[in-house]
Scaffold this motif. Structure first.
Motif, PDB file in Angstrom:
ATOM      1  N   GLY A  45      -6.816  39.901 -23.289  1.00 46.64           N
ATOM      2  CA  GLY A  45      -7.547  40.237 -24.504  1.00 46.64           C
ATOM      3  C   GLY A  45      -8.858  39.478 -24.631  1.00 46.64           C
ATOM      4  O   GLY A  45      -9.670  39.784 -25.492  1.00 46.64           O
ATOM      5  N   MET A  46      -9.062  38.492 -23.758  1.00 43.01           N
ATOM      6  CA  MET A  46     -10.258  37.661 -23.866  1.00 43.01           C
ATOM      7  C   MET A  46     -11.535  38.460 -23.568  1.00 43.01           C
ATOM      8  O   MET A  46     -12.547  38.283 -24.255  1.00 43.01           O
ATOM      9  N   THR A  47     -11.498  39.323 -22.578  1.00 40.46           N
ATOM     10  CA  THR A  47     -12.687  40.117 -22.254  1.00 40.46           C
ATOM     11  C   THR A  47     -13.054  41.019 -23.423  1.00 40.46           C
ATOM     12  O   THR A  47     -14.220  41.100 -23.822  1.00 40.46           O
ATOM     13  N   ARG A  48     -12.052  41.679 -24.007  1.00 38.85           N
ATOM     14  CA  ARG A  48     -12.320  42.528 -25.174  1.00 38.85           C
ATOM     15  C   ARG A  48     -12.840  41.688 -26.337  1.00 38.85           C
ATOM     16  O   ARG A  48     -13.728  42.123 -27.073  1.00 38.85           O
ATOM     17  N   SER A  52     -16.481  42.052 -28.144  1.00 39.09           N
ATOM     18  CA  SER A  52     -16.604  42.143 -29.605  1.00 39.09           C
ATOM     19  C   SER A  52     -17.565  41.090 -30.147  1.00 39.09           C
ATOM     20  O   SER A  52     -18.325  41.360 -31.073  1.00 39.09           O
ATOM     21  N   VAL A  53     -17.537  39.890 -29.571  1.00 38.72           N
ATOM     22  CA  VAL A  53     -18.478  38.841 -29.991  1.00 38.72           C
ATOM     23  C   VAL A  53     -19.907  39.277 -29.698  1.00 38.72           C
ATOM     24  O   VAL A  53     -20.808  39.082 -30.518  1.00 38.72           O
ATOM     25  N   LEU A  54     -20.129  39.874 -28.529  1.00 36.41           N
ATOM     26  CA  LEU A  54     -21.472  40.359 -28.193  1.00 36.41           C
ATOM     27  C   LEU A  54     -21.946  41.428 -29.180  1.00 36.41           C
ATOM     28  O   LEU A  54     -23.139  41.569 -29.433  1.00 36.41           O
ATOM     29  N   LYS A  55     -20.992  42.164 -29.733  1.00 34.86           N
ATOM     30  CA  LYS A  55     -21.317  43.177 -30.742  1.00 34.86           C
ATOM     31  C   LYS A  55     -21.337  42.581 -32.153  1.00 34.86           C
ATOM     32  O   LYS A  55     -21.512  43.308 -33.127  1.00 34.86           O
ATOM     33  N   LEU A  56     -21.119  41.250 -32.241  1.00 35.76           N
ATOM     34  CA  LEU A  56     -21.079  40.507 -33.508  1.00 35.76           C
ATOM     35  C   LEU A  56     -19.948  40.954 -34.422  1.00 35.76           C
ATOM     36  O   LEU A  56     -20.018  40.837 -35.639  1.00 35.76           O
ATOM     37  N   PHE A  58     -16.755  39.698 -35.148  1.00 35.54           N
ATOM     38  CA  PHE A  58     -15.885  38.540 -34.963  1.00 35.54           C
ATOM     39  C   PHE A  58     -14.459  38.803 -35.443  1.00 35.54           C
ATOM     40  O   PHE A  58     -13.513  38.254 -34.887  1.00 35.54           O
ATOM     41  N   ARG A  59     -14.298  39.629 -36.436  1.00 33.00           N
ATOM     42  CA  ARG A  59     -12.952  39.959 -36.914  1.00 33.00           C
ATOM     43  C   ARG A  59     -12.161  40.656 -35.807  1.00 33.00           C
ATOM     44  O   ARG A  59     -11.003  40.318 -35.548  1.00 33.00           O
ATOM     45  N   GLN A  60     -12.778  41.606 -35.139  1.00 30.50           N
ATOM     46  CA  GLN A  60     -12.115  42.306 -34.041  1.00 30.50           C
ATOM     47  C   GLN A  60     -11.866  41.352 -32.868  1.00 30.50           C
ATOM     48  O   GLN A  60     -10.839  41.428 -32.212  1.00 30.50           O
ATOM     49  N   ALA A  61     -12.794  40.443 -32.635  1.00 28.64           N
ATOM     50  CA  ALA A  61     -12.620  39.462 -31.558  1.00 28.64           C
ATOM     51  C   ALA A  61     -11.394  38.600 -31.812  1.00 28.64           C
ATOM     52  O   ALA A  61     -10.600  38.346 -30.892  1.00 28.64           O
ATOM     53  N   PHE A  62     -11.205  38.159 -33.057  1.00 31.47           N
ATOM     54  CA  PHE A  62     -10.010  37.374 -33.388  1.00 31.47           C
ATOM     55  C   PHE A  62      -8.746  38.205 -33.226  1.00 31.47           C
ATOM     56  O   PHE A  62      -7.699  37.685 -32.875  1.00 31.47           O
ATOM     57  N   THR A  63      -8.841  39.506 -33.477  1.00 30.09           N
ATOM     58  CA  THR A  63      -7.683  40.380 -33.293  1.00 30.09           C
ATOM     59  C   THR A  63      -7.298  40.453 -31.823  1.00 30.09           C
ATOM     60  O   THR A  63      -6.113  40.401 -31.488  1.00 30.09           O
ATOM     61  N   PHE A  68     -10.839  32.758 -28.587  1.00 25.43           N
ATOM     62  CA  PHE A  68     -12.115  32.993 -27.908  1.00 25.43           C
ATOM     63  C   PHE A  68     -13.156  31.902 -28.172  1.00 25.43           C
ATOM     64  O   PHE A  68     -13.967  31.622 -27.292  1.00 25.43           O
ATOM     65  N   PRO A  69     -13.155  31.228 -29.351  1.00 25.73           N
ATOM     66  CA  PRO A  69     -14.160  30.162 -29.533  1.00 25.73           C
ATOM     67  C   PRO A  69     -14.015  29.026 -28.518  1.00 25.73           C
ATOM     68  O   PRO A  69     -15.011  28.418 -28.129  1.00 25.73           O
TER      69      PRO A  69
END
Length: 115
Positions: A45-48, A52-56, A58-63, A68-69
């Motif tokens: 899930g880290m790549t996804r 998501s972070v690149l798309k800003l 962050f909520r989806q990135a945490f999902t 990831f931080p």
């Protein structure tokens, strides 16, 4: 403020390039854990999350992966490693301890998700 030496700038560029290559490799490579063991690995899930972070988003990135931080901070540290080692007097022992702690956090989260 001290100006970075040419060698330090070259090393920062080299590390940034290596980090970019690893990121690109991860975009097109399938997880070996999932491929051979049919189980998600601690980093699945880290790549996804990074996309998501690149798309800003962050909520989806945490999902996708809530840790990831740690990877972002690790990447920044890796790129500017020589500078951080000078500024904060970090040695090999401290770097190994940081890696061990990060690995234990990832492993702990992976075990927690399996329970």
């Amino acid at each position: 403020m001290k100006i970075l030496k040419r060698l330090e700038i070259k090393e920062i560029g080299k590390r940034a390039g290596e980090t970019l290559l690893i990121f690109i490799f991860c975009l097109f490579y399938r997880c070996p854990f999932k491929l051979f063991l049919h189980v998600e690995c601690p980093g699945c899930g880290m790549t996804r999350a990074m996309i998501s972070v690149l798309k800003l988003d962050f909520r989806q990135a945490f999902t996708y992966h809530p840790l990831f931080p740690i990877v972002i901070l690790g990447g920044v540290y890796y790129i500017f490693r020589t500078q951080f080692r000078k500024w904060f007097h970090i040695g090999t022992k401290q770097e190994n301890m940081m890696l061990l702690v990060a690995g234990m956090i990832f492993l702990g989260r992976w075990i927690w998700m399996r329970i």
